[in-house]
Design a protein around this motif. Structure first.
Motif, PDB file in Angstrom:
ATOM      1  N   ASP A 214      -3.145   2.193  -3.504  1.00 15.35           N
ATOM      2  CA  ASP A 214      -2.904   3.559  -3.055  1.00 15.35           C
ATOM      3  C   ASP A 214      -4.251   4.257  -2.953  1.00 15.35           C
ATOM      4  O   ASP A 214      -5.190   3.924  -3.679  1.00 15.35           O
TER       5      ASP A 214
ATOM      6  N   TYR B 129       0.862  -1.179   0.000  1.00 15.52           N
ATOM      7  CA  TYR B 129       0.000   0.000   0.000  1.00 15.52           C
ATOM      8  C   TYR B 129       0.896   1.225   0.000  1.00 15.52           C
ATOM      9  O   TYR B 129       1.625   1.467   0.956  1.00 15.52           O
ATOM     10  N   GLY B 130       0.849   1.964  -1.086  1.00 16.81           N
ATOM     11  CA  GLY B 130       1.644   3.183  -1.219  1.00 16.81           C
ATOM     12  C   GLY B 130       2.424   3.192  -2.514  1.00 16.81           C
ATOM     13  O   GLY B 130       3.184   2.257  -2.776  1.00 16.81           O
TER      14      GLY B 130
END
Length: 129
Positions: free
Chosen positions: A71, A46-47
């Motif tokens: 994201d 995530y990111g």
């Protein structure tokens, strides 16, 4: 001295060395080391910021399969970045990877809340304070 005292001393030294490595390793290296330590074979990230890009690059080099890349900016399907498909975070509840890596230094708590609110059931890997 007894073996017990040596074991206690070694555990203390191990903790100190773990804290020291935080000053010499980057965030992406620390996160991937946690994944390797637990021997996860499939993970999600995530990111898509600087840390996320570096984590995904390291995972590929270590032979760890990237299941999904999320994201908060991704709201629809069919998005791609650096040759990987980006998945909307609303799909977290369907993710069956062993772990999800929070690839952020600044927004860890907010991202963890999004992950938990979207009913992800695997392990969350994040930077330790």
């Amino acid at each position: 001295m007894s073996i017990y005292i040596y074991k206690v001393a070694l555990k203390g030294l191990y903790r100190v060395l773990n804290r020291i490595q935080k000053f010499f390793l980057s965030a992406d290296q620390l996160l991937v080391r946690q994944v390797q330590k637990h021997q996860y074979k499939t993970v999600s990230v995530y990111g898509i910021g600087e840390v996320g890009v570096a984590v995904v690059s390291l995972l590929t080099g270590k032979g760890i399969k990237l299941e999904h890349w999320y994201d908060s900016k991704i709201a629809t399907q069919n998005n791609h970045y650096l040759g990987h498909t980006l998945t909307p975070y609303a799909e977290l509840k369907h993710d069956r990877s062993e772990a999800i890596i929070i690839a952020s230094e600044a927004f860890t708590e907010q991202i963890q809340k999004v992950i938990e609110d979207n009913l992800y059931s695997g392990t969350i890997v994040k930077l330790k304070p």
